[in-house]
Design a protein around this motif. Sequence first.
Motif, PDB file in Angstrom:
ATOM      1  N   PHE A   1       0.839  -1.199   0.000  1.00 53.52           N
ATOM      2  CA  PHE A   1       0.000   0.000   0.000  1.00 53.52           C
ATOM      3  C   PHE A   1       0.872   1.246   0.000  1.00 53.52           C
ATOM      4  O   PHE A   1       2.019   1.226   0.498  1.00 53.52           O
ATOM      5  CB  PHE A   1      -0.914   0.020   1.230  1.00 53.52           C
TER       6      PHE A   1
ATOM      7  N   VAL B   1      -7.231  -3.643   6.293  1.00 57.31           N
ATOM      8  CA  VAL B   1      -7.460  -3.987   4.888  1.00 57.31           C
ATOM      9  C   VAL B   1      -6.257  -4.763   4.350  1.00 57.31           C
ATOM     10  O   VAL B   1      -5.130  -4.638   4.865  1.00 57.31           O
ATOM     11  CB  VAL B   1      -7.714  -2.721   4.045  1.00 57.31           C
TER      12      VAL B   1
ATOM     13  N   LYS C   1     -10.333   5.739  -1.109  1.00 57.30           N
ATOM     14  CA  LYS C   1     -10.005   4.732  -2.121  1.00 57.30           C
ATOM     15  C   LYS C   1      -8.595   4.219  -1.843  1.00 57.30           C
ATOM     16  O   LYS C   1      -7.635   4.977  -1.793  1.00 57.30           O
ATOM     17  CB  LYS C   1     -10.085   5.330  -3.527  1.00 57.30           C
ATOM     18  N   LEU C   2      -8.458   2.887  -1.674  1.00 56.83           N
ATOM     19  CA  LEU C   2      -7.171   2.268  -1.376  1.00 56.83           C
ATOM     20  C   LEU C   2      -6.355   2.124  -2.671  1.00 56.83           C
ATOM     21  O   LEU C   2      -6.916   2.046  -3.779  1.00 56.83           O
ATOM     22  CB  LEU C   2      -7.397   0.897  -0.746  1.00 56.83           C
ATOM     23  N   ASN C   3      -5.028   2.083  -2.453  1.00 60.22           N
ATOM     24  CA  ASN C   3      -4.128   1.906  -3.599  1.00 60.22           C
ATOM     25  C   ASN C   3      -2.935   1.049  -3.159  1.00 60.22           C
ATOM     26  O   ASN C   3      -2.202   1.431  -2.237  1.00 60.22           O
ATOM     27  CB  ASN C   3      -3.655   3.253  -4.129  1.00 60.22           C
TER      28      ASN C   3
ATOM     29  N   LEU D   1     -16.337  -2.551   1.033  1.00 63.65           N
ATOM     30  CA  LEU D   1     -15.091  -2.410   0.268  1.00 63.65           C
ATOM     31  C   LEU D   1     -15.274  -3.075  -1.095  1.00 63.65           C
ATOM     32  O   LEU D   1     -15.657  -4.248  -1.188  1.00 63.65           O
ATOM     33  CB  LEU D   1     -13.926  -3.059   1.023  1.00 63.65           C
TER      34      LEU D   1
ATOM     35  N   ALA E   1      -4.370  -6.269   0.578  1.00 62.82           N
ATOM     36  CA  ALA E   1      -4.263  -6.312  -0.887  1.00 62.82           C
ATOM     37  C   ALA E   1      -3.615  -7.656  -1.259  1.00 62.82           C
ATOM     38  O   ALA E   1      -2.485  -7.944  -0.843  1.00 62.82           O
ATOM     39  CB  ALA E   1      -3.460  -5.149  -1.410  1.00 62.82           C
TER      40      ALA E   1
ATOM     41  N   GLY F   1     -11.033  -0.832  -4.660  1.00 61.81           N
ATOM     42  CA  GLY F   1     -10.501  -0.444  -3.354  1.00 61.81           C
ATOM     43  C   GLY F   1     -11.256   0.703  -2.696  1.00 61.81           C
ATOM     44  O   GLY F   1     -10.752   1.322  -1.763  1.00 61.81           O
TER      45      GLY F   1
ATOM     46  N   TYR G   1      -8.769  -6.322  -3.279  1.00 63.62           N
ATOM     47  CA  TYR G   1      -8.780  -5.788  -1.903  1.00 63.62           C
ATOM     48  C   TYR G   1      -9.848  -6.517  -1.083  1.00 63.62           C
ATOM     49  O   TYR G   1     -10.909  -6.919  -1.592  1.00 63.62           O
ATOM     50  CB  TYR G   1      -9.066  -4.298  -1.914  1.00 63.62           C
TER      51      TYR G   1
END
Length: 824
Positions: free
Chosen positions: A238, A316, A259-261, A291, A318, A296, A275
């Motif tokens: 992440f 969270v 928003k996850l990355n 989610l 990934a 994400g 995710y």
Amino acid sequence: YFLIWGRGQLLRLVLLHTVWEMGSAQVRYSVPEESKHGTFVGRLAQDLGLEVVELVSRMFRMVSSGRRDYFEVNLQSGVLFVNSRLDREELCGQSPLCAIDLEVIVDKPLRIFHVEVEIQDINDNAPVFSVNEDNFIIAESRPPDSRFPLEGAYDADIGTNSLLTYKLSPSEHFTLDVQRKNDQSQSLVLVLKKALDREEIPEHRLLLTASDGGKPELTGSVQLVITVMDANDNAPVFDKSVYEVSLYENAPNGTLVMKLNATDLDEGINKDVFYSFNNRMSTKIKDIFSLDINTGEIRVKGNMDFESQNTYEIQVEAVDKGHSPLVGHSKVLVEVLDVNDNIPELAVTFLSLQVPEDAPPGTVVALISVSDRDSGRNGKVTCSIPPDLPFRLVSTFKNYHSLVLAEAVDRERVSEYKIVVTARDEGAPSLSASSSILVAISDVNDNAPAFPQPVYTVFVKENNPPGAHLLTVSASDPDLENALTVYSVVERSVGEQPLSSYISVHSESGHIYALQPLDYEELQVLQFQVSARDAGLPSLCGNVTVQLFVLDANDNAPAVSPAGSVRGSPGPELVPLSAGAGHVVGKIRAVDADSGYNAWLRYEVQEPGAAGPFRVGVYSGEISTRRALEEADGPSQRLVILVKDHGEPSLSATATVSLSLVESPQAVKWDSRPRGGSEGPLVDMNVSLMIAICSVSGLFVLVIVVYVGLRCHPGPEVMCGPGKATVVCASEVGSWSYSQRQSRNLCVGEGTAKNDLMVFSPNFPNSAENGEHEKLQENLPMISPNVEWSPLALLRLAFSLTSLKIGIAARQKCLELLEKGHYK
């Protein structure tokens, strides 16, 4: 070192306790949680300065702040003890300070004390992990110092009891790294310190133990199961290890949180990631947030409540799509911001159902507590009541207010007040709540009975029947329970008899009755007072004056005295045959005990045909000749005189007069005795009338004096005795009443005596004219036929009396004396 640190912390706790006690409450106690029923808390009565023996008499009572009764007070010893189980975690959760507020109320006088009992935390909760077994998949290609985040344990206690330390079972491949951010947050990381070899050890089992700081300490553990896989070399990473975001609690469903990355350095399928939430995350968080596994995006899908939980920690992951998937980890910290979404709450405790109308200002009517679940300005509440009311709110302690009496109240004006108490917070927009308080005003005896008029006037005709209703008095009392009125007469003497022998008053109805017939001839006006007393303690009373006027009735017939004689002698009256027309023979003397028209007498011959040459004056009663006497009239005449009053019905009496006609006029003598006691000749009546007529004209005064001097000659004096007459006056109430009774006898003509005529004069009230009238009545005896008065002097006296406004009666008296010729 620990000994020094413990002493310092103890000193800080003591100072903090002292400052809190001085600033927050009058009395402050502390008791450990989970204390058994009956556990001693403190000597409450002694600490508040109250006598134990007075607790019951002063109605000692204790009110808790909206919670159930966790504490009780022994009224025999004044000791405060635990009543029911205390669970600090249930009462206050993770709040650093947990206290229960108590209100102690005593009467006589009314006092309110504030007591605060702090619930101390004990180490009764062991650290707990969310799962009993935590599984990890680690590729053997992971280099040393690779880090794998772990979820820590949760301890429901606070302070030292919730300060956790972790211990990992011995392992040559793994070690535990604990990073503490603050007293409430710390991160656990499992660190690979030696490369893994799946062929040598395919699975590692480690025990992670968490110990709290309580004494004795409590522990909890979780089994870590590590599976070694031979696959991907690079795990997704992440861009941030920890994401922090703020969100209002009223955020609608679907709101984007963040928003996850995450990126993966591998190629191909091993580079693609998806995710997911950590499988160790609680179900509660999964119910609030969602989610998207491909994008994400974390969005809101449930309701967040700041008052229930103000922070959320979301784990969270990934995961790449390789044959041996690798996982990257991160944490999202969501801070929930407060919104003013809770209205204030009010609780009212009544101290008295009714307030006496004589209660002094400052009397406490009710206790009002307000609260708001919001925080900051959203939870700051102000309390108010409408203006123009005789009440005010006084802030007593924290969110407690007292409703007190601000000014005096009057039940007769307002019997009850409906007070709307409004609690309003300082949020934007502001929220408010209200509660109605109905305060009844109880009655006290502060109004005396009042009559609608100061004086009652009633007219009653005499000879009323005993028990006759005269009038009714009525008094009103605006008081509620004290309005029962009892009537009575204020006793006094009426002459020689008490007032209660004349009238009586019914104690309940106010009817006034006559106990005996009233006699106008004895009592004309009866004035008395009636008292009205209420039923209060002490009772109040009011008085009213009653004026009772007795009206005359025609209940007395005329009385002729003496009967059958005009001069008082039993023999007949002697009349000279030489008497001409108009010769006065005598006068009927009659009186009537009544007054006014009932005492106004009228004289007439009962049989006019038998009167012969004689006639009687209608109002004077004088018997005179109608014409000159003749021998044919006979030697004697007998007249029956009817005397009637003017009442309705008229009453009458008769008098028989015997007249003898004689030749010699010298034989006519009176037996009555005048005041002077000497005899004198009588003056001719015709001459007297001529003198009276001539005296009216001022132009012929000298002629009258000469004429009278030539015609008058001395003669023997006539004896005139005092008679009885009645002076009748007009009453100010519209009827006739007695004013004065005087008696005069006038001697006129030859051998004829006349009684003084009645004089009618107004009955004035006490004034200057009335005083002159009374003065005149006192001086009337001076105008006597025995005093030597000349006609000119009498004339001057008559007009001078008129000019002095002494009265028509005095002038009339003088003119009559002139008319009758009574002068020397």
